[in-house]
Design a protein around this motif. Structure first.
Motif, PDB file in Angstrom:
ATOM      1  N   ARG A  87       0.870  -1.174   0.154  1.00 38.42           N
ATOM      2  CA  ARG A  87      -0.015   0.010   0.082  1.00 38.42           C
ATOM      3  C   ARG A  87       0.758   1.316  -0.017  1.00 38.42           C
ATOM      4  NH1 ARG A  87      -4.767   1.646   4.375  1.00 38.42           N
ATOM      5  NH2 ARG A  87      -5.009   3.790   3.556  1.00 38.42           N
ATOM      6  N   HIS A 111       1.881  -3.538 -12.761  1.00 38.73           N
ATOM      7  CA  HIS A 111       0.464  -2.913 -13.076  1.00 38.73           C
ATOM      8  C   HIS A 111       0.179  -2.709 -14.730  1.00 38.73           C
ATOM      9  CE1 HIS A 111      -1.961  -2.424  -9.525  1.00 38.73           C
ATOM     10  NE2 HIS A 111      -0.903  -2.612  -8.895  1.00 38.73           N
ATOM     11  N   HIS A 184      -7.580 -10.036  -5.277  1.00 40.77           N
ATOM     12  CA  HIS A 184      -6.475  -9.310  -6.166  1.00 40.77           C
ATOM     13  C   HIS A 184      -6.812  -8.762  -7.608  1.00 40.77           C
ATOM     14  CE1 HIS A 184      -2.123  -8.277  -6.724  1.00 40.77           C
ATOM     15  NE2 HIS A 184      -2.049  -9.091  -7.603  1.00 40.77           N
ATOM     16  N   HIS A 187      -7.809  -5.500  -7.525  1.00 43.04           N
ATOM     17  CA  HIS A 187      -6.997  -4.487  -7.423  1.00 43.04           C
ATOM     18  C   HIS A 187      -6.189  -4.044  -8.622  1.00 43.04           C
ATOM     19  CE1 HIS A 187      -3.408  -2.324  -5.802  1.00 43.04           C
ATOM     20  NE2 HIS A 187      -2.503  -3.258  -6.369  1.00 43.04           N
ATOM     21  N   PRO A 192      -6.750   0.431  -8.199  1.00 42.21           N
ATOM     22  CA  PRO A 192      -5.614   0.201  -7.710  1.00 42.21           C
ATOM     23  C   PRO A 192      -5.162   0.582  -6.388  1.00 42.21           C
ATOM     24  CG  PRO A 192      -5.544   1.647  -9.553  1.00 42.21           C
ATOM     25  CD  PRO A 192      -7.134   1.071  -9.509  1.00 42.21           C
ATOM     26  N   LYS A 194      -7.059   0.327  -3.869  1.00 41.86           N
ATOM     27  CA  LYS A 194      -7.721  -0.690  -2.900  1.00 41.86           C
ATOM     28  C   LYS A 194      -7.422  -2.240  -2.913  1.00 41.86           C
ATOM     29  CE  LYS A 194     -11.936   1.948  -2.005  1.00 41.86           C
ATOM     30  NZ  LYS A 194     -13.596   1.935  -2.234  1.00 41.86           N
ATOM     31  N   PHE A 195      -7.769  -2.948  -2.149  1.00 34.20           N
ATOM     32  CA  PHE A 195      -7.425  -4.461  -2.230  1.00 34.20           C
ATOM     33  C   PHE A 195      -5.893  -4.700  -2.378  1.00 34.20           C
ATOM     34  CE2 PHE A 195     -11.266  -3.434  -4.729  1.00 34.20           C
ATOM     35  CZ  PHE A 195     -12.206  -4.273  -3.862  1.00 34.20           C
ATOM     36  N   PHE A 196      -5.059  -4.497  -1.362  1.00 35.82           N
ATOM     37  CA  PHE A 196      -3.771  -4.510  -1.165  1.00 35.82           C
ATOM     38  C   PHE A 196      -3.191  -5.824  -0.744  1.00 35.82           C
ATOM     39  CE2 PHE A 196      -4.308   0.172  -0.925  1.00 35.82           C
ATOM     40  CZ  PHE A 196      -3.847   0.505  -2.017  1.00 35.82           C
ATOM     41  N   ASP A 204      -7.148  -5.536   4.427  1.00 34.79           N
ATOM     42  CA  ASP A 204      -8.132  -4.736   3.765  1.00 34.79           C
ATOM     43  C   ASP A 204      -9.357  -4.485   4.546  1.00 34.79           C
ATOM     44  OD1 ASP A 204      -6.787  -4.008   1.116  1.00 34.79           O
ATOM     45  OD2 ASP A 204      -6.684  -6.088   1.002  1.00 34.79           O
ATOM     46  N   THR A 209      -9.762  -0.968   3.118  1.00 31.61           N
ATOM     47  CA  THR A 209      -9.507  -0.673   1.742  1.00 31.61           C
ATOM     48  C   THR A 209      -9.849  -1.820   0.802  1.00 31.61           C
ATOM     49  OG1 THR A 209      -7.285  -1.674   2.339  1.00 31.61           O
ATOM     50  CG2 THR A 209      -7.332   0.554   2.095  1.00 31.61           C
ATOM     51  N   ASN A 210     -11.109  -2.491   1.209  1.00 30.79           N
ATOM     52  CA  ASN A 210     -11.595  -3.421   0.589  1.00 30.79           C
ATOM     53  C   ASN A 210     -12.817  -3.112  -0.202  1.00 30.79           C
ATOM     54  OD1 ASN A 210     -12.886  -3.195   3.125  1.00 30.79           O
ATOM     55  ND2 ASN A 210     -14.225  -4.739   2.324  1.00 30.79           N
TER      56      ASN A 210
END
Length: 210
Positions: A87, A111, A184, A187, A192, A194-196, A204, A209-210
């Motif tokens: 994150r 990414h 994942h 993400h 991008p 969120k969902f770390f 998360d 951050t979900n």
């Protein structure tokens, strides 16, 4: 900066997914260091895990329940380290041209090219540096217990890298682990920011951050 919209979420251009693979360095040796066989983390670090467990039980005479507790604690601690590194370090917000180049080398390249099979696990040239940093951090904070705690932390890292490779390389299984794929890939292709979590989504949920 050009931005694309996907799934109603704005994705910066430097994080927008593409097919293929990027050339990060013109120098062949440096370029080779950025590519890693997916079994490398297991081959490099699993012997370390076995040795430290053996050392803890047979040389330091830790009781099995103590060593086991420290080992499990190490795995759990890795999941938090994984989340925080992903994150705040991998997704730091660059503001200069140099910052964008650094962010691209650290994580942006993944990414942009999420299906590049040779960049789905961390290169040993990088992971060994982090291993030394964390070893000394734990040695300073918990002393001799590091010998049972650190192998759990490393085992957590191996699980993380293997999970990350599987998510990007294989179809999701038809069981509860399928959720890791969904988590994942959101993400990568939806949000991008969120969902770390990769090996687990727990943090998360804890940090929203979900």
């Amino acid at each position: 900066m050009i931005e694309y919209v996907k799934a109603n979420v704005r994705i910066p251009d430097y994080l927008y997914p593409r097919k293929g693979s990027a050339q990060m360095f013109k120098n062949r040796f440096l370029e080779a260091l950025t590519k890693t066989h997916p079994l490398t983390p297991f081959i490099v670090y699993f012997p370390v895990v076995l040795y430290l467990i053996f050392y803890s039980l047979n040389k330091l005479n830790f009781k099995f329940i103590i060593a086991g507790g420290l080992f499990v604690g190490g795995i759990f601690s890795w999941t938090l380290a994984e989340y925080l590194l992903h994150r705040f370090l991998f997704h730091f917000q660059p503001k200069t041209e140099l910052g964008f180049k650094i962010q691209f080398m650290i994580h942006g390249v993944h990414h942009q090219y999420p299906s590049d099979p040779k960049r789905l696990v961390m290169p040993p040239a990088v992971s060994l540096i982090w291993a030394v940093i964390f070893w000394h951090l734990f040695k300073f904070s918990i002393g001799i217990y590091t010998f049972a705690f650190f192998p759990g932390f490393v085992a957590g890292y191996i699980i993380y890298d293997m999970t990350h490779y599987a998510i990007h390389h294989f179809k999701p299984p038809k069981n509860r682990l399928r959720y890791l794929w969904k988590h994942h890939l959101q993400h990568h292709y939806k949000a991008p920011d969120k969902f770390f979590g990769v090996s687990t989504p727990i943090w998360d949920y804890v940090f929203g951050t979900n």
